[in-house]
Design a protein around this motif. Structure first.
Motif, PDB file in Angstrom:
ATOM      1  N   CYS A  92     -11.902 -21.062 -43.401  1.00 42.53           N
ATOM      2  CA  CYS A  92     -11.742 -19.713 -43.917  1.00 42.53           C
ATOM      3  C   CYS A  92     -10.316 -19.546 -44.449  1.00 42.53           C
ATOM      4  O   CYS A  92      -9.353 -19.899 -43.762  1.00 42.53           O
ATOM      5  N   GLU A  94      -8.782 -16.879 -44.955  1.00 42.71           N
ATOM      6  CA  GLU A  94      -8.123 -15.726 -44.351  1.00 42.71           C
ATOM      7  C   GLU A  94      -7.651 -16.028 -42.927  1.00 42.71           C
ATOM      8  O   GLU A  94      -6.496 -15.854 -42.603  1.00 42.71           O
ATOM      9  N   CYS A  95      -8.574 -16.475 -42.074  1.00 42.97           N
ATOM     10  CA  CYS A  95      -8.206 -16.654 -40.669  1.00 42.97           C
ATOM     11  C   CYS A  95      -8.203 -18.121 -40.229  1.00 42.97           C
ATOM     12  O   CYS A  95      -7.816 -18.433 -39.114  1.00 42.97           O
ATOM     13  N   VAL A  97     -10.622 -20.211 -39.518  1.00 46.46           N
ATOM     14  CA  VAL A  97     -11.697 -20.764 -38.693  1.00 46.46           C
ATOM     15  C   VAL A  97     -12.623 -21.608 -39.565  1.00 46.46           C
ATOM     16  O   VAL A  97     -12.629 -21.484 -40.792  1.00 46.46           O
ATOM     17  N   CYS A 113     -14.993 -16.884 -43.980  1.00 43.82           N
ATOM     18  CA  CYS A 113     -16.041 -16.840 -42.970  1.00 43.82           C
ATOM     19  C   CYS A 113     -16.770 -15.496 -43.096  1.00 43.82           C
ATOM     20  O   CYS A 113     -16.294 -14.593 -43.792  1.00 43.82           O
ATOM     21  N   CYS A 116     -14.601 -12.360 -42.193  1.00 43.59           N
ATOM     22  CA  CYS A 116     -13.581 -11.982 -43.174  1.00 43.59           C
ATOM     23  C   CYS A 116     -14.211 -11.486 -44.473  1.00 43.59           C
ATOM     24  O   CYS A 116     -13.693 -10.567 -45.099  1.00 43.59           O
TER      25      CYS A 116
HETATM   26 ZN   LIG Z   1     -12.175 -15.720 -41.506  1.00 54.00          ZN
END
Ligand SMILES: [Zn+2]
Length: 124
Positions: A92, A94-95, A97, A113, A116
């Motif tokens: 992901c 953004e985060c 994962v 993901c 997000c």
């Molecule tokens: Zn994410």
């Protein structure tokens, strides 16, 4: 994700890119041809033609917005191919994962993901 899986996603993305590129240029051709034939239209057929203009404009707008979506998808596909090269594909943006494989199988060019992506859609 192992190399075999990565290769499979890469192949899918390349196929998708080829298809999107083909579709975009085909649609652009069709829209341009239509415009050209309207520009060369016989003036004596104007009254009848005028009545049709609403529909034609709608169709053209529809085709163009469809093309825009395809170009956006194409950008995402290109970005995914770059991430495969960089070794960050499937993460992901953004985060960080791991994006579930079920999601990648459905949308091989997904860069976020589910959590997000949902947050982004809601604008928070
Ligand atoms: Zn994410």
């Amino acid at each position: 994700m192992n190399k075999t899986e990565l290769k499979a996603y890469r192949a899918r993305l390349l196929g998708l890119r080829a298809r999107l590129r083909g579709d975009v240029s085909q649609m652009a051709d069709a829209t341009l041809k239509k415009r050209r034939s309207e520009a060369n239209g016989d003036l004596s057929s104007m009254p009848i033609h005028m009545a049709d203009i609403g529909t034609d404009n709608f169709e053209q707008e529809f085709t163009l917005s469809l093309m825009q979506n395809e170009e956006e998808t194409l950008d995402l596909v290109e970005a995914s191919l770059e991430r495969i090269e960089e070794g960050t594909y499937g993460q992901c943006e953004e985060c960080g994962v791991k994006i579930p494989k079920t999601r990648l199988n459905a949308i091989p060019y997904a860069s976020l993901c589910v959590r997000c992506a949902t947050q982004q859609e809601q604008g928070s």
